[in-house]
Design an enzyme around this catalytic site. Structure first.
Site, short mmCIF file in Angstrom:
data_model
loop_
_atom_site.label_atom_id
_atom_site.label_comp_id
_atom_site.label_asym_id
_atom_site.label_seq_id
_atom_site.Cartn_x
_atom_site.Cartn_y
_atom_site.Cartn_z
N ASP A 158 -6.28 -6.74 4.51
CA ASP A 158 -5.63 -5.42 4.52
C ASP A 158 -5.75 -4.81 5.92
O ASP A 158 -6.85 -4.62 6.43
CB ASP A 158 -6.37 -4.55 3.49
CG ASP A 158 -5.83 -3.13 3.38
OD1 ASP A 158 -4.78 -2.83 3.96
OD2 ASP A 158 -6.47 -2.33 2.67
N ASP A 161 -4.72 3.52 -1.66
CA ASP A 161 -5.77 3.77 -0.67
C ASP A 161 -6.37 5.15 -0.86
O ASP A 161 -5.73 6.16 -0.60
CB ASP A 161 -5.19 3.64 0.74
CG ASP A 161 -5.01 2.19 1.16
OD1 ASP A 161 -5.97 1.41 1.00
OD2 ASP A 161 -3.91 1.84 1.62
N MET A 204 -9.15 7.79 0.28
CA MET A 204 -10.01 8.13 1.43
C MET A 204 -10.60 9.51 1.22
O MET A 204 -9.91 10.42 0.77
CB MET A 204 -9.18 8.10 2.71
CG MET A 204 -8.45 6.79 2.94
SD MET A 204 -7.68 6.73 4.55
CE MET A 204 -6.71 5.20 4.39
N MET A 252 -12.20 3.94 -0.26
CA MET A 252 -12.83 4.12 1.05
C MET A 252 -13.57 5.46 1.00
O MET A 252 -13.15 6.47 1.59
CB MET A 252 -11.75 4.10 2.15
CG MET A 252 -11.22 2.69 2.39
SD MET A 252 -9.63 2.68 3.25
CE MET A 252 -8.52 2.97 1.87
N MET A 265 -11.23 -6.30 5.57
CA MET A 265 -10.42 -5.33 6.33
C MET A 265 -10.10 -5.91 7.72
O MET A 265 -11.00 -6.36 8.44
CB MET A 265 -11.18 -4.01 6.51
CG MET A 265 -11.31 -3.19 5.24
SD MET A 265 -9.75 -2.83 4.41
CE MET A 265 -8.86 -1.92 5.69
N SER A 322 0.87 -1.18 0.00
CA SER A 322 0.00 0.00 0.00
C SER A 322 0.90 1.23 0.00
O SER A 322 1.68 1.43 0.94
CB SER A 322 -0.88 0.01 1.25
OG SER A 322 -1.31 1.34 1.50
N HIS A 361 -8.34 0.98 -3.80
CA HIS A 361 -9.24 0.69 -2.69
C HIS A 361 -10.00 1.97 -2.35
O HIS A 361 -9.44 2.91 -1.79
CB HIS A 361 -8.38 0.20 -1.51
CG HIS A 361 -9.15 -0.12 -0.27
ND1 HIS A 361 -8.52 -0.37 0.94
CD2 HIS A 361 -10.49 -0.22 -0.03
CE1 HIS A 361 -9.44 -0.63 1.86
NE2 HIS A 361 -10.63 -0.53 1.30
N HIS A 403 -1.15 -1.12 -4.23
CA HIS A 403 -2.46 -0.89 -3.62
C HIS A 403 -2.56 0.60 -3.31
O HIS A 403 -1.70 1.16 -2.62
CB HIS A 403 -2.55 -1.74 -2.34
CG HIS A 403 -3.84 -1.66 -1.59
ND1 HIS A 403 -4.93 -2.44 -1.89
CD2 HIS A 403 -4.20 -0.90 -0.52
CE1 HIS A 403 -5.91 -2.17 -1.04
NE2 HIS A 403 -5.50 -1.24 -0.20
C1 DX5 Z 1 -6.17 1.21 5.90
C2 DX5 Z 1 -5.74 0.98 4.45
C3 DX5 Z 1 -4.61 0.02 4.39
C4 DX5 Z 1 -3.37 0.53 5.08
C5 DX5 Z 1 -2.57 -0.62 5.59
O1 DX5 Z 1 -7.27 2.00 5.95
O2 DX5 Z 1 -6.80 0.46 3.68
O3 DX5 Z 1 -4.33 -0.38 3.04
O4 DX5 Z 1 -2.59 1.32 4.23
O5 DX5 Z 1 -1.54 -0.14 6.40
P1 DX5 Z 1 -0.74 -1.11 7.41
O6 DX5 Z 1 -0.21 -2.25 6.59
O7 DX5 Z 1 0.31 -0.23 7.96
O8 DX5 Z 1 -1.74 -1.57 8.43
ZN ZN Z 2 -6.33 -0.49 1.63
#
Ligand code: DX5
Ligand code: ZN
Length: 229
Positions: free
Chosen positions: A188, A45, A47, A79, A153, A18, A77, A43
């Site tokens: 994840d 992320d 948000m 979110m 998750m 990620s 991903h 990956h």
């Molecule tokens: C969390 C994200 C993850 C995150 C994982 O909301 O969706 O992909 O980056 O980070 P680590 O591996 O540090 O938990």
């Molecule tokens: Zn993620």
């Protein structure tokens, strides 16, 4: 472009760093480093500050990554509260897979999960569905044959660096026998050398990790150890 990465993986488990764990001032170097170290995909992320209490990156990041790394699989991903608004922007930017959350779309008349999977496929992307820790696995039972990846998750989404929640492994165990062999079971959040073996043993086959890959100086050793646990 490894378009068939999810359905016809060259090996399992797949390891997806990620980029939320990367040093953003050196993003191209960081990505080059993890790809050279054996990452199977990136990956990304996304948000929105609403579905989760954080803001990260948008389609411009994917567009830049696509330009700089034309052959790399980009796993996005989402979110976000309104994933339907972002399918076209991320597909046009060069995403390979768009994963949205069932918590965002369930019980809607319009833009529900069936509409979204169809829209994502129409945009020539692969499709993922994700469930947060409190959401039961049967909330996505009707989608298991309609997606390329299920994302369980193992932290409350929003931030890298949180602790793994082992209770979600029951959902992984429940989901695994119901999936056909071309569907990936991704996990994840909080995955490291301690927690990854438990996730793999429960049936996960695609590991997403930010901290466990980007924090160590030797990313090759980090990815190798996650893959061979
Ligand atoms: C969390 C994200 C993850 C995150 C994982 O909301 O969706 O992909 O980056 O980070 P680590 O591996 O540090 O938990
Ligand atoms: Zn993620």
């Amino acid at each position: 472009m490894p378009l068939n990465l999810l359905n016809n993986p060259p090996h399992l488990p797949l390891i997806f760093p990620s980029i939320l764990g990367a040093d953003f001032t050196r993003i191209a170097d960081e990505v080059t480093d993890v790809l050279a170290a054996g990452a199977d995909a990136l990956h990304v992320d996304v948000m929105d500050g609403h579905f989760v209490p954080n803001l990260t990156m948008g389609p411009d990041m994917v567009r830049c990554l696509r330009k700089a790394f034309p052959d790399t699989y980009l796993d996005v991903h989402l979110m976000v509260t309104h994933p339907e608004s972002f399918i076209t922007p991320f597909a046009d930017a060069g995403a390979n897979c768009l994963t949205f959350h069932i918590e965002a779309t369930a019980n809607r008349d319009q833009h529900n999960e069936h509409d979204l999977t169809a829209q994502i496929r129409a945009a020539d992307c692969q499709v993922g569905i994700s469930i947060n820790p409190p959401t039961p696995a049967d909330a996505i039972a009707h989608l298991l044959n309609d997606v390329d990846v299920i994302l369980v998750m193992s932290v409350h989404p929003g931030f890298a660096g949180q602790s793994f929640m082992p209770e979600v492994l029951d959902k992984v165990r429940w989901l695994k026998p119901q999936l056909n062999p071309t569907t990936r079971l991704q996990i994840d959040g909080g995955l490291d050398t301690q927690t990854t073996p438990r996730a793999l043993q429960a049936g996960a086959d695609t590991i997403v990790a930010a901290s466990a890959i980007f924090k160590p100086n030797n990313r090759k050793a980090a990815i190798h150890s996650l893959r061979s646990l």
